[in-house]
Design a protein around this motif. Structure first.
Motif, mmCIF file in Angstrom:
data_model
loop_
_atom_site.group_PDB
_atom_site.id
_atom_site.type_symbol
_atom_site.label_atom_id
_atom_site.label_comp_id
_atom_site.label_asym_id
_atom_site.label_seq_id
_atom_site.Cartn_x
_atom_site.Cartn_y
_atom_site.Cartn_z
ATOM 1 N N ALA A 3 0.813 -1.219 0.000
ATOM 2 C CA ALA A 3 0.000 0.000 0.000
ATOM 3 C C ALA A 3 0.846 1.269 0.000
ATOM 4 C CB ALA A 3 -0.967 -0.001 1.184
ATOM 5 N N ALA A 4 1.848 1.323 0.869
ATOM 6 C CA ALA A 4 2.656 2.543 0.963
ATOM 7 C C ALA A 4 3.453 2.780 -0.322
ATOM 8 C CB ALA A 4 3.597 2.464 2.167
ATOM 9 N N SER A 5 3.948 1.705 -0.924
ATOM 10 C CA SER A 5 4.724 1.841 -2.168
ATOM 11 C C SER A 5 3.840 2.316 -3.307
ATOM 12 C CB SER A 5 5.357 0.503 -2.557
ATOM 13 O OG SER A 5 6.205 0.051 -1.522
ATOM 14 N N ILE A 6 2.624 1.760 -3.398
ATOM 15 C CA ILE A 6 1.687 2.179 -4.445
ATOM 16 C C ILE A 6 1.334 3.650 -4.246
ATOM 17 C CG2 ILE A 6 -0.636 1.859 -5.372
ATOM 18 C CD1 ILE A 6 -0.381 -1.120 -4.562
ATOM 19 N N ALA A 7 1.068 4.023 -2.995
ATOM 20 C CA ALA A 7 0.729 5.418 -2.693
ATOM 21 C C ALA A 7 1.873 6.342 -3.106
ATOM 22 C CB ALA A 7 0.419 5.576 -1.210
ATOM 23 N N GLY A 8 3.096 5.922 -2.859
ATOM 24 C CA GLY A 8 4.254 6.732 -3.235
ATOM 25 C C GLY A 8 4.329 6.960 -4.734
ATOM 26 N N VAL A 9 4.100 5.891 -5.508
ATOM 27 C CA VAL A 9 4.106 6.014 -6.969
ATOM 28 C C VAL A 9 3.015 6.989 -7.399
ATOM 29 C CG1 VAL A 9 3.608 4.801 -9.133
ATOM 30 C CG2 VAL A 9 5.121 3.751 -7.425
ATOM 31 N N GLN A 10 1.832 6.843 -6.810
ATOM 32 C CA GLN A 10 0.705 7.683 -7.197
ATOM 33 C C GLN A 10 0.973 9.156 -6.893
ATOM 34 O OE1 GLN A 10 -3.037 6.618 -5.286
ATOM 35 N NE2 GLN A 10 -4.049 6.920 -7.237
ATOM 36 N N VAL A 11 1.465 9.426 -5.702
ATOM 37 C CA VAL A 11 1.719 10.814 -5.300
ATOM 38 C C VAL A 11 2.810 11.445 -6.180
ATOM 39 C CG1 VAL A 11 2.639 12.246 -3.418
ATOM 40 C CG2 VAL A 11 0.818 10.591 -2.970
ATOM 41 N N ARG A 12 3.793 10.625 -6.593
ATOM 42 C CA ARG A 12 4.848 11.153 -7.469
ATOM 43 C C ARG A 12 4.360 11.329 -8.900
ATOM 44 N NH1 ARG A 12 7.819 7.727 -4.262
ATOM 45 N NH2 ARG A 12 7.837 6.028 -5.756
ATOM 46 N N ALA A 13 3.455 10.445 -9.332
ATOM 47 C CA ALA A 13 3.045 10.449 -10.740
ATOM 48 C C ALA A 13 1.960 11.471 -11.044
ATOM 49 C CB ALA A 13 2.559 9.056 -11.149
ATOM 50 N N TRP A 14 1.081 11.725 -10.090
ATOM 51 C CA TRP A 14 -0.070 12.561 -10.385
ATOM 52 C C TRP A 14 0.240 13.990 -10.822
ATOM 53 C CZ3 TRP A 14 -4.912 11.327 -6.876
ATOM 54 C CH2 TRP A 14 -5.427 10.111 -7.300
ATOM 55 N N PRO A 15 1.248 14.648 -10.257
ATOM 56 C CA PRO A 15 1.517 16.014 -10.737
ATOM 57 C C PRO A 15 1.772 16.059 -12.244
ATOM 58 C CG PRO A 15 2.665 15.629 -8.684
ATOM 59 C CD PRO A 15 2.093 14.301 -9.103
ATOM 60 N N ALA A 16 2.457 15.041 -12.773
ATOM 61 C CA ALA A 16 2.704 15.011 -14.214
ATOM 62 C C ALA A 16 1.434 14.644 -14.974
ATOM 63 C CB ALA A 16 3.825 14.012 -14.534
ATOM 64 N N LEU A 17 0.675 13.671 -14.453
ATOM 65 C CA LEU A 17 -0.533 13.218 -15.142
ATOM 66 C C LEU A 17 -1.571 14.325 -15.236
ATOM 67 C CD1 LEU A 17 -1.143 9.667 -13.611
ATOM 68 C CD2 LEU A 17 -0.407 10.209 -15.924
ATOM 69 N N TYR A 18 -1.665 15.132 -14.177
ATOM 70 C CA TYR A 18 -2.722 16.134 -14.122
ATOM 71 C C TYR A 18 -2.197 17.562 -14.271
ATOM 72 C CZ TYR A 18 -5.750 12.295 -12.898
ATOM 73 O OH TYR A 18 -6.445 11.124 -12.932
ATOM 74 N N ALA A 19 -0.962 17.666 -14.779
ATOM 75 C CA ALA A 19 -0.384 19.000 -14.992
ATOM 76 C C ALA A 19 -1.306 19.808 -15.888
ATOM 77 C CB ALA A 19 0.998 18.871 -15.631
ATOM 78 N N GLY A 20 -1.619 21.015 -15.471
ATOM 79 C CA GLY A 20 -2.457 21.865 -16.281
ATOM 80 C C GLY A 20 -3.938 21.542 -16.193
ATOM 81 N N LEU A 21 -4.280 20.467 -15.477
ATOM 82 C CA LEU A 21 -5.686 20.086 -15.338
ATOM 83 C C LEU A 21 -6.197 20.385 -13.940
ATOM 84 C CD1 LEU A 21 -5.593 16.599 -17.113
ATOM 85 C CD2 LEU A 21 -6.559 18.695 -18.048
ATOM 86 N N LEU A 22 -5.383 20.033 -12.960
ATOM 87 C CA LEU A 22 -5.789 20.200 -11.563
ATOM 88 C C LEU A 22 -4.915 21.230 -10.883
ATOM 89 C CD1 LEU A 22 -6.367 16.699 -9.901
ATOM 90 C CD2 LEU A 22 -8.014 18.543 -10.120
ATOM 91 N N PRO A 23 -5.517 22.101 -10.071
ATOM 92 C CA PRO A 23 -4.680 22.990 -9.248
ATOM 93 C C PRO A 23 -3.830 22.134 -8.297
ATOM 94 C CG PRO A 23 -7.031 23.550 -9.054
ATOM 95 C CD PRO A 23 -6.946 22.293 -9.865
ATOM 96 N N ALA A 24 -2.608 22.567 -8.073
ATOM 97 C CA ALA A 24 -1.669 21.781 -7.276
ATOM 98 C C ALA A 24 -2.225 21.427 -5.900
ATOM 99 C CB ALA A 24 -0.346 22.538 -7.129
ATOM 100 N N GLU A 25 -3.027 22.335 -5.319
ATOM 101 C CA GLU A 25 -3.509 22.054 -3.961
ATOM 102 C C GLU A 25 -4.526 20.910 -3.921
ATOM 103 O OE1 GLU A 25 -5.849 25.700 -5.464
ATOM 104 O OE2 GLU A 25 -3.765 24.998 -5.456
ATOM 105 N N LEU A 26 -5.038 20.503 -5.076
ATOM 106 C CA LEU A 26 -5.965 19.376 -5.097
ATOM 107 C C LEU A 26 -5.240 18.033 -5.237
ATOM 108 C CD1 LEU A 26 -8.936 20.671 -7.276
ATOM 109 C CD2 LEU A 26 -8.878 20.329 -4.806
ATOM 110 N N LEU A 27 -3.957 18.087 -5.527
ATOM 111 C CA LEU A 27 -3.207 16.839 -5.677
ATOM 112 C C LEU A 27 -2.805 16.311 -4.299
ATOM 113 C CD1 LEU A 27 -0.938 17.875 -8.658
ATOM 114 C CD2 LEU A 27 -2.679 16.098 -8.698
ATOM 115 N N PRO A 28 -2.977 14.996 -4.089
ATOM 116 C CA PRO A 28 -2.599 14.445 -2.790
ATOM 117 C C PRO A 28 -1.084 14.489 -2.608
ATOM 118 C CG PRO A 28 -3.148 12.677 -4.318
ATOM 119 C CD PRO A 28 -3.445 13.967 -5.028
ATOM 120 N N THR A 29 -0.655 14.886 -1.421
ATOM 121 C CA THR A 29 0.776 14.893 -1.119
ATOM 122 C C THR A 29 1.069 14.023 0.094
ATOM 123 O OG1 THR A 29 0.419 16.864 0.208
ATOM 124 C CG2 THR A 29 1.197 17.206 -2.053
ATOM 125 N N ASP A 30 0.019 13.636 0.815
ATOM 126 C CA ASP A 30 0.180 12.877 2.051
ATOM 127 C C ASP A 30 0.199 11.384 1.733
ATOM 128 O OD1 ASP A 30 0.068 11.773 4.558
ATOM 129 O OD2 ASP A 30 -2.077 12.171 4.826
#
Length: 185
Positions: free
Chosen positions: A22-49
């Motif tokens: 779970a923690a490893s998957i979460a890490g991949v997701q948190v690292r990947a999402w800024p690139a996946l949603y660049a220009g789509l989502l405001p940064a504050e909506l992206l999970p960082t925790d």
């Protein structure tokens, strides 16, 4: 017996995820999402925790909503470098018995172009086939040319369905997605 490292495939694999991932998957997701949603989502909506995201993953892995909800992880040695989700398709025009959905294929941004995506995709399709689906569908952000090309190169094709996905629940942030499909099994 000596282990030879004859090829680049010796230390890479794909398997069904365990709760411990779970923690490893979460890490991949948190690292990947800024690139996946660049220009789509405001940064504050992206999970960082990572811990918060990991707790959600742990719950999903321990108690899946349906036996056919699968989480696959791509590994390099013992490190999770990407994941894929498969499940019955939920679109109203899909048949939940025949149609499976590839809900997500996410790679760690530092691990692209090493073949992990192709291995994950193949494992996901094999998993959907094992779960007796005969067609797979997946939704792709309309602007994600890299993912769309990756999938069409692997034999997927657009099926003309499209949707506007509400990313933050307010209707203020939407992304246009197109659906691709492929026959399996």
């Amino acid at each position: 017996m000596s282990h030879s490292h004859g090829g680049p495939t010796a230390d890479v694999s794909v398997r069904i995820a365990w709760a411990d991932d779970a923690a490893s998957i979460a890490g991949v997701q948190v690292r990947a999402w800024p690139a996946l949603y660049a220009g789509l989502l405001p940064a504050e909506l992206l999970p960082t925790d990572v811990d918060g995201v990991a707790a959600q993953w742990r719950q999903a892995l321990v108690k899946p909503a349906d036996a056919r909800h699968r989480v696959l992880v791509a590994l390099e040695r013992n490190r999770v470098v990407g994941f894929a989700l498969t499940s019955p398709a939920v679109d109203p025009d899909c048949d939940p018995v025949a149609d499976g959905e590839l809900a997500e294929v996410t790679l760690d941004p530092d691990e692209r172009a090493k073949g992990h995506g192709s291995r994950l995709l193949q494992a996901a399709v094999d998993t959907l086939a094992a779960d007796r689906f005969t067609r797979a569908v997946t939704w792709v952000n309309a602007g994600d040319d890299a993912l769309r090309t990756f999938l069409t190169d692997a034999g997927w094709a657009p099926d003309t369905a499209h949707r506007e996905l509400d990313l933050d629940g307010t209707g203020a942030t939407t992304v246009r997605q197109v659906r691709l499909h492929t026959a399996i099994g």
